[in-house]
Design a protein around this motif. Structure first.
Motif, PDB file in Angstrom:
ATOM      1  N   GLY A   1      19.401  -1.820   3.723  1.00 39.44           N
ATOM      2  CA  GLY A   1      19.008  -0.472   4.120  1.00 39.44           C
ATOM      3  C   GLY A   1      20.153   0.514   4.037  1.00 39.44           C
ATOM      4  N   ILE A   2      21.350   0.087   4.428  1.00 37.16           N
ATOM      5  CA  ILE A   2      22.513   0.976   4.355  1.00 37.16           C
ATOM      6  C   ILE A   2      22.850   1.288   2.897  1.00 37.16           C
ATOM      7  CG2 ILE A   2      25.014   1.037   4.726  1.00 37.16           C
ATOM      8  CD1 ILE A   2      24.556  -0.247   7.428  1.00 37.16           C
ATOM      9  N   TYR A   3      22.695   0.303   2.033  1.00 36.23           N
ATOM     10  CA  TYR A   3      23.011   0.517   0.621  1.00 36.23           C
ATOM     11  C   TYR A   3      22.083   1.560  -0.008  1.00 36.23           C
ATOM     12  CZ  TYR A   3      23.930  -0.414  -4.293  1.00 36.23           C
ATOM     13  OH  TYR A   3      24.246  -0.282  -5.614  1.00 36.23           O
ATOM     14  N   TYR A   4      20.802   1.477   0.290  1.00 39.59           N
ATOM     15  CA  TYR A   4      19.846   2.387  -0.335  1.00 39.59           C
ATOM     16  C   TYR A   4      19.593   3.657   0.464  1.00 39.59           C
ATOM     17  CZ  TYR A   4      18.652  -0.821  -4.047  1.00 39.59           C
ATOM     18  OH  TYR A   4      18.705  -1.622  -5.155  1.00 39.59           O
ATOM     19  N   GLY A   5      19.895   3.657   1.730  1.00 44.33           N
ATOM     20  CA  GLY A   5      19.653   4.838   2.551  1.00 44.33           C
ATOM     21  C   GLY A   5      20.687   5.910   2.263  1.00 44.33           C
ATOM     22  N   HIS A   6      20.308   7.139   2.419  1.00 45.66           N
ATOM     23  CA  HIS A   6      21.251   8.229   2.199  1.00 45.66           C
ATOM     24  C   HIS A   6      21.662   8.772   3.569  1.00 45.66           C
ATOM     25  CE1 HIS A   6      20.395   7.964  -2.041  1.00 45.66           C
ATOM     26  NE2 HIS A   6      19.106   8.063  -1.773  1.00 45.66           N
TER      27      HIS A   6
ATOM     28  N   THR B   1      29.734  -8.564   5.290  1.00 46.47           N
ATOM     29  CA  THR B   1      28.624  -7.888   4.611  1.00 46.47           C
ATOM     30  C   THR B   1      28.803  -6.374   4.633  1.00 46.47           C
ATOM     31  OG1 THR B   1      27.272  -7.956   6.623  1.00 46.47           O
ATOM     32  CG2 THR B   1      26.934  -9.710   5.012  1.00 46.47           C
ATOM     33  N   TYR B   2      29.331  -5.843   5.713  1.00 43.98           N
ATOM     34  CA  TYR B   2      29.569  -4.398   5.767  1.00 43.98           C
ATOM     35  C   TYR B   2      30.643  -3.997   4.757  1.00 43.98           C
ATOM     36  CZ  TYR B   2      30.070   0.260   7.707  1.00 43.98           C
ATOM     37  OH  TYR B   2      30.099   1.619   7.863  1.00 43.98           O
ATOM     38  N   GLY B   3      31.693  -4.796   4.648  1.00 44.19           N
ATOM     39  CA  GLY B   3      32.733  -4.522   3.658  1.00 44.19           C
ATOM     40  C   GLY B   3      32.209  -4.608   2.239  1.00 44.19           C
ATOM     41  N   VAL B   4      31.393  -5.624   1.961  1.00 42.97           N
ATOM     42  CA  VAL B   4      30.796  -5.755   0.629  1.00 42.97           C
ATOM     43  C   VAL B   4      29.900  -4.563   0.338  1.00 42.97           C
ATOM     44  CG1 VAL B   4      29.137  -7.118  -0.720  1.00 42.97           C
ATOM     45  CG2 VAL B   4      30.978  -8.260   0.511  1.00 42.97           C
ATOM     46  N   ASP B   5      29.157  -4.114   1.331  1.00 36.57           N
ATOM     47  CA  ASP B   5      28.284  -2.956   1.152  1.00 36.57           C
ATOM     48  C   ASP B   5      29.089  -1.702   0.818  1.00 36.57           C
ATOM     49  OD1 ASP B   5      25.559  -2.404   1.020  1.00 36.57           O
ATOM     50  OD2 ASP B   5      25.594  -1.387   2.944  1.00 36.57           O
ATOM     51  N   ILE B   6      30.201  -1.492   1.492  1.00 34.94           N
ATOM     52  CA  ILE B   6      31.048  -0.325   1.218  1.00 34.94           C
ATOM     53  C   ILE B   6      31.621  -0.407  -0.196  1.00 34.94           C
ATOM     54  CG2 ILE B   6      33.228   0.777   1.838  1.00 34.94           C
ATOM     55  CD1 ILE B   6      32.543   0.141   4.764  1.00 34.94           C
ATOM     56  N   VAL B   7      32.058  -1.592  -0.599  1.00 31.29           N
ATOM     57  CA  VAL B   7      32.596  -1.758  -1.953  1.00 31.29           C
ATOM     58  C   VAL B   7      31.511  -1.497  -2.996  1.00 31.29           C
ATOM     59  CG1 VAL B   7      33.516  -3.476  -3.572  1.00 31.29           C
ATOM     60  CG2 VAL B   7      34.456  -3.312  -1.273  1.00 31.29           C
ATOM     61  N   LEU B   8      30.314  -2.051  -2.784  1.00 32.33           N
ATOM     62  CA  LEU B   8      29.212  -1.824  -3.729  1.00 32.33           C
ATOM     63  C   LEU B   8      28.827  -0.352  -3.795  1.00 32.33           C
ATOM     64  CD1 LEU B   8      26.919  -4.901  -3.029  1.00 32.33           C
ATOM     65  CD2 LEU B   8      28.326  -4.475  -5.051  1.00 32.33           C
TER      66      LEU B   8
ATOM     67  N   ARG C   1      27.365   3.596  -6.357  1.00 27.45           N
ATOM     68  CA  ARG C   1      26.739   4.819  -5.824  1.00 27.45           C
ATOM     69  C   ARG C   1      27.776   5.718  -5.165  1.00 27.45           C
ATOM     70  NH1 ARG C   1      21.043   4.572  -4.394  1.00 27.45           N
ATOM     71  NH2 ARG C   1      20.125   2.819  -5.488  1.00 27.45           N
ATOM     72  N   SER C   2      28.866   5.936  -5.832  1.00 27.14           N
ATOM     73  CA  SER C   2      29.944   6.718  -5.222  1.00 27.14           C
ATOM     74  C   SER C   2      29.522   8.154  -4.929  1.00 27.14           C
ATOM     75  CB  SER C   2      31.177   6.695  -6.119  1.00 27.14           C
ATOM     76  OG  SER C   2      30.869   7.214  -7.400  1.00 27.14           O
TER      77      SER C   2
END
Length: 156
Positions: free
Chosen positions: A96-101, A137-144, A149-150
């Motif tokens: 959800g964090i990855y796709y949410g704006h 997982t939070y760190g991986v999400d930030i890196v991804l 999606r920078s």
């Protein structure tokens, strides 16, 4: 020959309690489904993320019910599957964090709720494992997000 199937087994009281707790958490799952729908309706969440989120949540619900109902959880060291459920919940929130704006803050608050749930149920080693998994997982999400999606990251 009669076939009797009940949603909650009557022969094992501990397993019945685990299933009743699972049904209480269903409210949280359905709350997440409704929040994601309203986020999609408001234009904050993409349709790809919405349908992926729904598929993931419904799959988790079905798999966990089957595991609890069939008694597969009794073969594990923690039959309530608390740490496994928390790790799966971390992965779902990271999706959800990855796709949410703009809704990332809401998902992050759900992330904190997952960790608060663990403080009351887990032993020290399990809690440290889940906390490390959550940070990973939070760190991986930030890196991804930074790589793919920078443009969606607000560094301020």
């Amino acid at each position: 020959m009669a076939f009797h199937f009940s949603i909650i087994p009557e022969d094992d009281p501990k397993q019945a309690i685990r299933l009743r707790r699972f049904f209480m958490t269903l409210a949280i799952y359905f709350l997440n489904i409704s929040i994601s729908y309203f986020a999609y309706w408001a234009g904050i969440l993409d349709s790809q993320a919405l349908y992926g989120f729904w598929i993931i949540l419904l799959s988790i619900i079905i798999i966990l019910y089957i595991v609890f109902r069939t008694g597969l959880n009794l073969r594990m060291s923690d039959p309530s599957l608390t740490s496994i459920q928390m790790c799966v919940a971390c992965l779902v929130v990271m999706y959800g964090i990855y796709y949410g704006h703009e809704i990332r803050g809401v998902f992050f608050s759900m992330y904190i709720l997952i960790l608060l749930f663990g403080t009351f149920r887990l032993y020290t080693r399990q809690f440290l494992f889940v906390s490390a998994f959550a940070l990973l997982t939070y760190g991986v999400d930030i890196v991804l997000l930074n790589i793919f999606r920078s443009q969606n990251i607000n560094l301020k």
